[in-house]
Design a protein around this motif. Structure first.
Motif, mmCIF file in Angstrom:
data_model
loop_
_atom_site.group_PDB
_atom_site.id
_atom_site.type_symbol
_atom_site.label_atom_id
_atom_site.label_comp_id
_atom_site.label_asym_id
_atom_site.label_seq_id
_atom_site.Cartn_x
_atom_site.Cartn_y
_atom_site.Cartn_z
ATOM 1 N N VAL A 574 54.374 53.792 6.688
ATOM 2 C CA VAL A 574 55.236 52.652 6.376
ATOM 3 C C VAL A 574 54.772 51.986 5.088
ATOM 4 O O VAL A 574 55.593 51.631 4.224
ATOM 5 C CB VAL A 574 55.238 51.641 7.541
ATOM 6 C CG1 VAL A 574 56.009 50.387 7.147
ATOM 7 C CG2 VAL A 574 55.855 52.256 8.791
ATOM 8 N N ALA A 575 53.465 51.840 4.927
ATOM 9 C CA ALA A 575 52.935 51.238 3.703
ATOM 10 C C ALA A 575 53.328 52.039 2.475
ATOM 11 O O ALA A 575 53.653 51.482 1.419
ATOM 12 C CB ALA A 575 51.407 51.116 3.798
ATOM 13 N N ALA A 576 53.332 53.365 2.595
ATOM 14 C CA ALA A 576 53.748 54.219 1.480
ATOM 15 C C ALA A 576 55.198 53.949 1.111
ATOM 16 O O ALA A 576 55.551 53.831 -0.075
ATOM 17 C CB ALA A 576 53.557 55.688 1.852
ATOM 18 N N GLY A 577 56.058 53.852 2.121
ATOM 19 C CA GLY A 577 57.464 53.568 1.853
ATOM 20 C C GLY A 577 57.671 52.201 1.231
ATOM 21 O O GLY A 577 58.517 52.041 0.333
ATOM 22 N N LEU A 578 56.910 51.225 1.678
ATOM 23 C CA LEU A 578 57.011 49.881 1.092
ATOM 24 C C LEU A 578 56.582 49.887 -0.365
ATOM 25 O O LEU A 578 57.203 49.235 -1.217
ATOM 26 C CB LEU A 578 56.157 48.905 1.896
ATOM 27 C CG LEU A 578 56.648 48.580 3.314
ATOM 28 C CD1 LEU A 578 55.596 47.772 4.067
ATOM 29 C CD2 LEU A 578 57.972 47.812 3.261
ATOM 30 N N ALA A 579 55.514 50.610 -0.670
ATOM 31 C CA ALA A 579 55.040 50.674 -2.053
ATOM 32 C C ALA A 579 56.088 51.306 -2.960
ATOM 33 O O ALA A 579 56.326 50.841 -4.080
ATOM 34 C CB ALA A 579 53.729 51.453 -2.115
ATOM 35 N N ALA A 580 56.724 52.368 -2.481
ATOM 36 C CA ALA A 580 57.766 53.030 -3.278
ATOM 37 C C ALA A 580 58.962 52.103 -3.473
ATOM 38 O O ALA A 580 59.511 51.985 -4.582
ATOM 39 C CB ALA A 580 58.196 54.322 -2.599
ATOM 40 N N ALA A 581 59.379 51.432 -2.408
ATOM 41 C CA ALA A 581 60.533 50.535 -2.501
ATOM 42 C C ALA A 581 60.255 49.383 -3.459
ATOM 43 O O ALA A 581 61.157 48.925 -4.175
ATOM 44 C CB ALA A 581 60.885 50.003 -1.119
#
Length: 833
Positions: A574-581
């Motif tokens: 989830v943290a990876a997706g947040l960073a990308a977003a």
């Protein structure tokens, strides 16, 4: 009278029983040309895939022949457990399977816990061929049933409804039609309401008018056959033939003879598998031809161009033999040299493919666009979704959410421990969760992995391909969506915002990520229709007496529950997706972008040291490096060299994008060499099938996994173009669009291509409908070797839509192949039209 009636029907149908008899083959099931009978070869009785199964003229017509505790079982009904593997007795031409109740692995535990009654018994099911196409089914119990269970336990054999609607049946001297919908009268039967049996008797003939599907089932001993419509208590039910196990019976408690009709000299007709959408001018073009396993000869293939005078022959050539796969023989026809734009068809032995396009603009319209125009808006939670005169669903779930109970195993995979892991007590309202998110396709729940997975993929489409498309109005203040009414904003960024609102809303309200948000009861869970009807949209306050009002709102206890969990690996993803977003939202919504990055780094700090999942650790580090450029993240990644190399299958795609900022040459060299070896393995996997991608489905059709595989191959190819081929992700897209095994060559993307899945397992499945741009799970494997994609809205394992990858992975691949075609010399993209 019954015999005369049946004989007359058979003579009218003009039956010719095929020569030969059922025999055990090398794959462990009974077979003859036109008929296969498998016995407990599959693993999924919940999905109508197990037990005694009949495949008649290449079509699975009946399945799940087994002892059941209910007349019409449902998804959470007790199922037996197999005791060891089926015993295949080649000498005596017999297959036997030992089974028992209960299955302790499912008894009130597991992903879908089942409540088993206090009944313990074991039994054996035996199947043996008789003369011709007949076979005998025998059930032996280890001991007679307890008296209390007499009249409740029986042998069920399920007939697939979708191929029977409008066809007839004959039971002794009575007859009838298999109706499209279940009809009464209703009776109270063993504690539940069912339609009374369609017929009872000693001999049932199914579809006597259809040589390809006719089947006769005969009860040998005392008792009778009952024909039930299992759809009256479960929308996804089948027609059921049932015999009760009599009192005192053990050996030969059930004895049936089943005789499927077999057409003499039947052979599977060739199937031409092409992309239903079409092919780029500059990209490879390969059609696959699927033939009967005994039909290994190749005939000429004709490529036809369609125009004002009809079909014009463009090319005639011999396809290349590929070999055997599953139960078929395969040929490949490569027509990559054809580059003239237009509409085409392929003809082979009197069969024709659907029309398809060759052009520079194949993906410029009607390809990935329906996913963004329809599917994502329709799935939006907490919104009213309009499409001109149509309302897809009204405002929903504004009472989200109550804190879930502790020490609880929910019906759909949510499990809570001894603590809520938050300041909230069980049953207490948690504010801030009634915004954002997408319904998880066939269901209405919000799983954090599907929310962030969708968000990440959309961010990648913006970042990789400059996706900028506006066909929809999305108003978060009014909580209103208007399909096909542009609002001057990039739909992709608005959808990313919608995903961030639910993930960050949960993080801010709970002080941690939620696991998921879902309704508490089974009755709510199985509801189909308008999402707004699942709850009353009023926040329930359990401390209040009925009729009291708090803050102007008081509802019933139908609010969804929010679950939490300790799962550092999921938290890192989830943290990876947040960073990308956060990267792609920086200009569109700076505040939301900063909140996403802050949450990503906070979650990383808490979870990184607690997870031993190399792939998740590498993924989050790569995204944080791309977003922040911090040396501490680069150092953490290079310190994982040994683990990353050891798990290169799952790490290469994620870290390739940051290799250019890494100065550690030892790390770069080690990863490079690992990718070289990994791609050898990928190419070997792709070569195992005639489709250029691996096809190894477990329960769900392999479409979603192949799409995910293709997306990851895109990133590997982008980072190491001299090592990784683009062909594999092109093949993955073509697989989804129709180049896949089995006689049903539908595009898995609904409404995309000349022939697509227009009956799907979405929230509107009871209407036998579809949502444009949704992508079904695809062709399943009926073990051991039958690829199957039925037109049936209640097969989640074949026709379900899903968030978090199913539709957005497809959309990504279509954009990726569009970009590839453009790089190979195509015209500019029409993304922004």
């Amino acid at each position: 009278m019954r015999t005369l009636l049946l004989s007359a029907l058979l003579l009218t149908a003009g039956t010719v029983q095929a020569e030969g008899s059922l025999e055990l083959n090398e794959r462990g099931y009974f077979s003859m040309p036109g008929l296969d009978v498998t016995v407990f070869a599959d693993i999924y009785p919940d999905g109508h895939q197990s037990g005694v199964t009949v495949i008649q003229h290449g079509v699975r017509t009946a399945a799940n022949g087994d002892v059941r505790l209910e007349t019409s079982p449902g998804q959470w009904s007790p199922v037996p457990t197999g005791v060891g593997e089926a015993h295949v007795d080649e000498k005596n031409q017999r297959i036997s399977q030992t089974l028992a109740y209960p299955d302790e692995s499912k008894n009130r535990k597991g992903f879908n816990p089942i409540e088993y009654p206090d009944l313990n018994f074991s039994y054996q099911v035996h199947v043996e061929p008789l003369e011709g196409a007949s076979f005998k089914v025998t059930v032996d119990l280890s001991q007679p049933l307890p008296d209390a269970w007499i009249g409740k336990v029986g042998f069920n054999f399920e007939l697939f409804p979708g191929d029977l609607f409008g066809k007839s049946y004959v039971m002794d001297s009575s007859a009838g039609i298999f109706t499209n919908q279940p009809n009464g009268p209703m009776i109270k039967h063993k504690g539940e309401w069912l339609a009374e049996p369609l017929a009872t008797g000693k001999t049932l003939t199914v579809a006597p008018e259809d040589d390809a599907q006719r089947m006769v089932i005969e009860q040998l001993k005392g008792g009778r056959l009952e024909l039930w419509d299992g759809r009256t208590n479960h929308n996804n039910g089948w027609f059921i033939v049932r015999s009760l196990i009599p009192a005192g019976a053990s050996r030969n408690a059930i004895e049936w003879v089943v005789t499927p009709n077999v057409i003499d000299d039947w052979q599977y007709k060739p199937v031409i598998q092409v992309s239903q959408l079409g092919y780029g001018v500059n990209l490879p073009k390969t059609a696959v031809i699927e033939q009967d396993s005994n039909d290994t000869k190749a005939s000429k293939v004709q490529l036809l161009k369609l125009g004002s005078s009809g079909a014009e022959l463009v090319q005639e050539s011999s396809p290349k033999p590929w070999g055997s796969f599953l139960r078929y023989h395969y040929l490949q026809y490569d027509f990559s040299e054809v580059r003239e734009p237009g509409m085409y068809q392929i003809a082979y032995r009197g069969q024709k493919s659907q029309p398809f396009k060759i052009g520079l603009d194949v993906y410029s319209r009607h390809a990935w666009q329906p996913t963004l125009e329809y599917f994502l808006p329709v799935q939006m939670c907490h919104m009213r979704v309009n499409e001109k005169y149509r309302v897809w669903h009204d405002k929903c779930h504004h009472d989200d959410a109550l804190m879930a109970p502790v020490d609880y195993n929910h019906i759909d995979g949510y499990i809570s421990g001894a603590s809520t892991l938050t300041k909230f007590k069980p049953g207490q309202p948690v504010a801030g969760l009634n915004k954002g998110g997408w319904h998880d396709a066939g269901d209405y729940d919000l799983r954090v992995e599907s929310q962030i997975g969708t968000t990440w993929l959309l961010a990648m489409m913006v970042e990789e391909f400059g996706l900028d498309y506006d066909a929809t109005s999305i108003d978060q203040q009014k909580q209103l969506v208007e399909i096909h009414q542009p609002d001057g904003k990039n739909d992709a960024l608005q959808q990313i915002e919608h995903g961030l609102l639910t993930v960050l809303g949960g993080y801010q309200a709970l002080g941690r990520l939620y696991r998921g948000i879902i309704v508490p009861t089974k009755r709510q869970y199985v509801m189909l229709g308008d999402a707004a009807a699942q709850t009353d949209n009023l926040v329930y306050h359990p401390s209040l007496e009925p009729g009291e009002i708090k803050e102007g709102r008081s509802g019933t206890p139908d609010d969804r529950w929010v679950f939490t969990e300790q799962n550092p690996t999921r938290e890192l993803r989830v943290a990876a997706g947040l960073a990308a977003a956060s990267r792609v939202m920086a200009d569109y919504s700076p505040e939301l972008s900063q909140q996403a990055l802050g949450a990503a780094e906070g979650i990383f700090t808490q979870a990184f040291g607690k997870s031993d999942d190399t792939a998740a650790r590498a993924f989050v580090l790569a995204e944080l490096i791309l977003t922040t450029g911090k040396q501490s993240y680069i150092d953490a990644l290079t310190n994982m060299k040994s683990a990353i190399v050891a798990d290169i299958d799952n790490t290469a795609w994620a870290i390739g994008r940051v290799m250019t900022v890494i100065d550690n040459q030892e790390f770069v060299a080690a990863v490079h060499q690992a990718v070289v070896e990994q791609q050898k393995h990928v190419r070997a996997q792709a070569a195992e099938t005639p489709y250029g991608v691996p096809y190894k489905p477990h329960i769900w059709g392999a479409g979603w996994g192949i799409q995910d595989f293709g997306v990851k191959q895109y990133f590997v190819h982008k980072s190491w173009p001299d090592i990784a081929s683009s062909d594999i992700y092109v093949n993955a897209l073509n697989f989804v669009l129709g180049v896949h095994p089995g006689s049903n060559t539908n595009s898995f993307a609904s409404g995309v291509g000349s022939k697509s899945a227009l009956v799907a397992y979405g929230v509107n499945r009871a209407d036998w409908s579809y949502i444009p741009g949704g992508v079904i799970s695809g062709t399943a494997l009926i073990r051991p070797d039958l690829p199957e994609l039925k037109e049936w809205p209640f097969f989640w394992q074949q026709t379900e839509y899903v968030m978090g990858g199913g539709a957005t992975n497809y959309m990504f691949l279509a954009l990726a192949v569009e970009a590839l075609e453009r790089r190979a010399g195509a015209e500019p993209s029409a993304n922004s039209d």
